[in-house]
Design a protein around this motif. Structure first.
Motif, PDB file in Angstrom:
ATOM      1  N   THR A   1       0.814  -1.161  -0.069  1.00  0.00           N
ATOM      2  CA  THR A   1       0.043   0.190  -0.020  1.00  0.00           C
ATOM      3  C   THR A   1       0.767   1.212  -0.002  1.00  0.00           C
ATOM      4  O   THR A   1       1.736   1.382   0.649  1.00  0.00           O
ATOM      5  N   THR A   2       0.390   2.127  -0.854  1.00  0.00           N
ATOM      6  CA  THR A   2       1.214   3.423  -0.649  1.00  0.00           C
ATOM      7  C   THR A   2       0.404   4.484   0.265  1.00  0.00           C
ATOM      8  O   THR A   2      -0.633   4.711   0.307  1.00  0.00           O
ATOM      9  N   TYR A   3       1.259   5.061   1.016  1.00  0.00           N
ATOM     10  CA  TYR A   3       1.139   6.101   2.039  1.00  0.00           C
ATOM     11  C   TYR A   3       1.454   7.492   1.610  1.00  0.00           C
ATOM     12  O   TYR A   3       2.764   7.454   1.377  1.00  0.00           O
ATOM     13  N   ASP A   4       0.660   8.327   1.794  1.00  0.00           N
ATOM     14  CA  ASP A   4       1.266   9.820   1.351  1.00  0.00           C
ATOM     15  C   ASP A   4       0.715  10.901   2.162  1.00  0.00           C
ATOM     16  O   ASP A   4       1.087  11.998   1.660  1.00  0.00           O
TER      17      ASP A   4
ATOM     18  N   SER B   1       6.365  10.119   0.530  1.00  0.00           N
ATOM     19  CA  SER B   1       5.456   9.011  -0.076  1.00  0.00           C
ATOM     20  C   SER B   1       6.334   7.806  -0.029  1.00  0.00           C
ATOM     21  O   SER B   1       7.427   7.567  -0.267  1.00  0.00           O
TER      22      SER B   1
ATOM     23  N   THR C   1       5.708   3.083  -0.123  1.00  0.00           N
ATOM     24  CA  THR C   1       4.723   1.981  -0.385  1.00  0.00           C
ATOM     25  C   THR C   1       5.509   0.802   0.510  1.00  0.00           C
ATOM     26  O   THR C   1       6.750   0.489   0.216  1.00  0.00           O
TER      27      THR C   1
END
Length: 159
Positions: free
Chosen positions: A37-40, A57, A59
């Motif tokens: 999952t990508t967190y930004d 950002s 992942t």
């Protein structure tokens, strides 16, 4: 004494672990993130302060595959006459969260019996000619789960 930090995901402070590193650095570890999952929207601030620094950002890594260790068949052996078709059901895949639930099937001697995956957890074994063989199921993920089912085929009664 190391600094204390608040770690934010968007505007919510998240649980984290702080480990005092070397040269005045502090390692911040956030757990319970979803794999792949990508967190930004993460940021960090000194505890109690409002000024935050945005974390670039990132992942998370893909989750490790959970390999199949066992499964069950509804039969321990099958017998029949040439031309018969017997349905065998596979169930009880363990562990429950196995990543790849595909099982490959084959026979020791396809001139005696053939086996086909029906795509729904059942397999049709067709008796071709008189003799004995075995049907083999093997987990496609390499987790070691496998089963062998002895097959005995006889000629149909003369009629």
């Amino acid at each position: 004494m190391a600094n204390k930090f608040d770690v934010y995901n968007d505007d919510t402070i998240v649980e984290h672990v702080e480990n005092e590193g070397t040269d005045g650095f502090t390692d911040l570890v956030v757990s319970d993130l979803t794999p792949d999952t990508t967190y930004d929207k993460f940021s960090v601030a000194y505890s109690g302060e409002t000024a935050r620094t945005t974390i670039p950002s990132f992942t998370t890594a893909k989750a490790a595959a959970v390999l199949m260790t066992s499964f069950s068949l509804d039969k321990t052996a099958i017998t029949g006459k040439v031309g018969d078709v017997v349905k065998v059901t596979l169930s009880g895949i363990l562990p429950d969260n196995t990543t790849n639930k595909i099982v490959n099937i084959g026979t020791s001697d396809a001139t005696i019996a053939t086996a086909v995956d029906n795509g729904d957890g059942t397999y049709n074994v067709t008796f071709v000619k008189d003799g004995t063989t075995a049907v083999h199921w093997v987990a496609a993920d390499g987790g070691g789960a496998k089963a062998d089912l002895p097959v005995t085929v006889s000629e149909p009664a003369a009629g």
